[in-house]
Design a protein around this motif. Structure first.
Motif, PDB file in Angstrom:
ATOM      1  N   PHE A 167       0.827  -1.196   0.000  1.00 51.77           N
ATOM      2  CA  PHE A 167       0.000   0.000   0.000  1.00 51.77           C
ATOM      3  C   PHE A 167       0.868   1.255   0.000  1.00 51.77           C
ATOM      4  O   PHE A 167       0.716   2.142  -0.848  1.00 51.77           O
ATOM      5  CB  PHE A 167      -0.947  -0.007   1.207  1.00 51.77           C
ATOM      6  N   PHE A 218      -5.294  -2.445  -3.716  1.00 51.92           N
ATOM      7  CA  PHE A 218      -6.747  -2.491  -3.912  1.00 51.92           C
ATOM      8  C   PHE A 218      -7.320  -3.763  -3.291  1.00 51.92           C
ATOM      9  O   PHE A 218      -8.386  -3.735  -2.660  1.00 51.92           O
ATOM     10  CB  PHE A 218      -7.084  -2.415  -5.407  1.00 51.92           C
ATOM     11  N   TYR A 220      -6.135  -5.197  -0.709  1.00 52.90           N
ATOM     12  CA  TYR A 220      -6.099  -4.867   0.722  1.00 52.90           C
ATOM     13  C   TYR A 220      -7.366  -4.094   1.107  1.00 52.90           C
ATOM     14  O   TYR A 220      -8.022  -4.403   2.108  1.00 52.90           O
ATOM     15  CB  TYR A 220      -4.853  -4.033   1.002  1.00 52.90           C
ATOM     16  N   SER A 221      -7.700  -3.096   0.312  1.00 51.83           N
ATOM     17  CA  SER A 221      -8.841  -2.233   0.635  1.00 51.83           C
ATOM     18  C   SER A 221     -10.147  -3.016   0.681  1.00 51.83           C
ATOM     19  O   SER A 221     -11.003  -2.766   1.541  1.00 51.83           O
ATOM     20  CB  SER A 221      -8.934  -1.099  -0.390  1.00 51.83           C
ATOM     21  N   ARG A 255     -12.303   1.900   4.848  1.00 53.82           N
ATOM     22  CA  ARG A 255     -12.245   1.690   3.400  1.00 53.82           C
ATOM     23  C   ARG A 255     -11.987   3.008   2.647  1.00 53.82           C
ATOM     24  O   ARG A 255     -11.123   3.073   1.768  1.00 53.82           O
ATOM     25  CB  ARG A 255     -13.538   1.044   2.907  1.00 53.82           C
ATOM     26  N   CYS A 310      -8.449   4.318   2.831  1.00 55.25           N
ATOM     27  CA  CYS A 310      -7.501   3.623   1.953  1.00 55.25           C
ATOM     28  C   CYS A 310      -7.789   3.883   0.477  1.00 55.25           C
ATOM     29  O   CYS A 310      -6.869   4.076  -0.326  1.00 55.25           O
ATOM     30  CB  CYS A 310      -7.544   2.122   2.223  1.00 55.25           C
ATOM     31  N   LEU A 311      -9.053   3.885   0.103  1.00 52.22           N
ATOM     32  CA  LEU A 311      -9.415   3.944  -1.310  1.00 52.22           C
ATOM     33  C   LEU A 311      -9.150   5.305  -1.943  1.00 52.22           C
ATOM     34  O   LEU A 311      -8.729   5.378  -3.103  1.00 52.22           O
ATOM     35  CB  LEU A 311     -10.880   3.560  -1.489  1.00 52.22           C
ATOM     36  N   THR A 358     -16.576   7.019  -4.828  1.00 56.33           N
ATOM     37  CA  THR A 358     -16.118   6.034  -3.849  1.00 56.33           C
ATOM     38  C   THR A 358     -17.034   6.011  -2.641  1.00 56.33           C
ATOM     39  O   THR A 358     -17.377   4.946  -2.108  1.00 56.33           O
ATOM     40  CB  THR A 358     -14.676   6.339  -3.410  1.00 56.33           C
TER      41      THR A 358
END
Length: 346
Positions: A195, A262, A264-265, A276, A279-280, A319
């Motif tokens: 990441f 991704f 991971y997310s 989420r 991270c995204l 998102t």
């Protein structure tokens, strides 16, 4: 709101536009925990980018910061000494907000002391490994004209020290702080370093010209040599075709790291939208940035190449709308990555 917490919350948007967007979506107390951790990492980053002087003296500043985050007895006096020495080492052109942050190191550490005890080991381990790695890299490069790093493995190791360590820290905080995340630890931990590496490698590629102008080069020498390039000739107009080919090779590596990030997310539970989104957002900004960098000779010109504010806002809105819908997020990721070469494992 006054005191150390107020200082940290006010400092964050002054030193980072991206993380000022995504840290506030974290649920409390994690929003403050990550704010404080980010600022400590940013102090290290400022030393790397802006400190001048003997390599041994700058390396000692990194080691001092690594010791301070352990909050051992006497840290208050030592942090004031660290702040004085560090500010004195910064070049006159260092950004004002970053100088003020370094001056405020004792206040940031005071904010860290006020965080829940269980968060301290995660933050300390991150900063210790980060500063140790930065010092090691600086000693190995030892000033002079920018030469790049020996090979791609070294470039990714550098990305790990300055950003992958943050992914490891965040994973520890997520796992220890949320019962819903704990069962997913075995899936998250192996993906955590990717990441940070994804975001850092994207930044390195975006900032190739700026870094070279400032006397830095984090690109792998073996990759440059494959295209007949060195830091000394990388910006020459007659080398532009070769430079773009090098860029695309490294964009593909960054794409692979983004693909893992991704995964991971999506492993994070749908019941934790704040985790989420946190991270995204930067991940989708990064992969869209790669799309703008790919095949683009303008990367080697003075004007910065970056995604526009409209793109940032659109990613954030879409998102947020899709945060619990994995299929919709996969579509958004694919759309954001349109034009990016397929990922290539290093």
């Amino acid at each position: 709101m006054t005191g150390p917490e107020d200082f940290c919350r006010r400092a964050l948007p002054e030193v980072s536009r991206t993380f000022a967007l995504n840290i506030p979506v974290l649920p409390p107390p994690l929003d403050l925990v990550v704010t404080v951790a980010y600022l400590l990492c940013r102090i290290a980053d400022t030393l790397e980018d802006e400190a001048r002087g003997q390599v041994s003296e700058r390396a000692e500043l990194f080691h001092m910061l690594g010791r301070l985050v352990k909050l051992e007895p006497g840290w208050e006096e030592r942090s004031a000494e660290f702040a004085r020495h560090s500010v004195a080492a910064l070049r006159p052109s260092a950004p004002t907000a970053e100088v003020q942050l370094v001056q405020g190191t004792p206040t940031v550490l005071e904010a860290m002391r006020g965080l829940p005890d269980w968060t301290h080991p995660h933050i300390a381990a991150c900063v210790v490994e980060m500063t140790g790695g930065m010092a090691q890299m600086m000693i190995e490069l030892d000033g002079g004209a920018p030469q790049g790093l020996p090979d791609l493995r070294d470039t990714l190791q550098y990305c790990y020290y300055v950003a992958g360590t943050v992914g490891v820290m965040l994973t520890g905080l997520f796992v220890d702080g949320y019962e819903s995340v704990r069962p997913r630890r075995s899936e998250l931990v192996p993906r955590a370093p990717a990441f940070g590496r994804a975001l850092q490698l994207t930044n390195i590629l975006k900032d190739i010209r700026e870094d070279l102008d400032r006397g830095f080069c984090w690109l792998p020498r073996t990759s440059m040599a494959k295209h007949g390039l060195t830091p000394a000739n990388l910006l020459l107009p007659e080398k532009r075709v070769a430079a773009v080919a090098l860029l695309d090779d490294l964009v593909a590596v960054a794409r692979h790291e983004c693909d893992v990030a991704f995964e991971y997310s999506l492993i994070l539970p749908r019941s934790e939208p704040g985790l989420r989104l946190f991270c995204l957002w930067p991940l989708l900004f990064a992969v869209r940035t790669l799309a703008v960098l790919a095949h683009n000779p303008a990367v080697f010109e003075p004007a910065p190449v970056k995604i526009d504010r409209e793109t940032v806002m659109r990613i954030m809105v879409l998102t947020r709308e899709s945060v619990a819908d994995d299929r919709a997020l996969e579509s958004l990721y694919a759309e954001s990555a349109r034009g990016v070469p397929e990922g290539r494992r290093a």
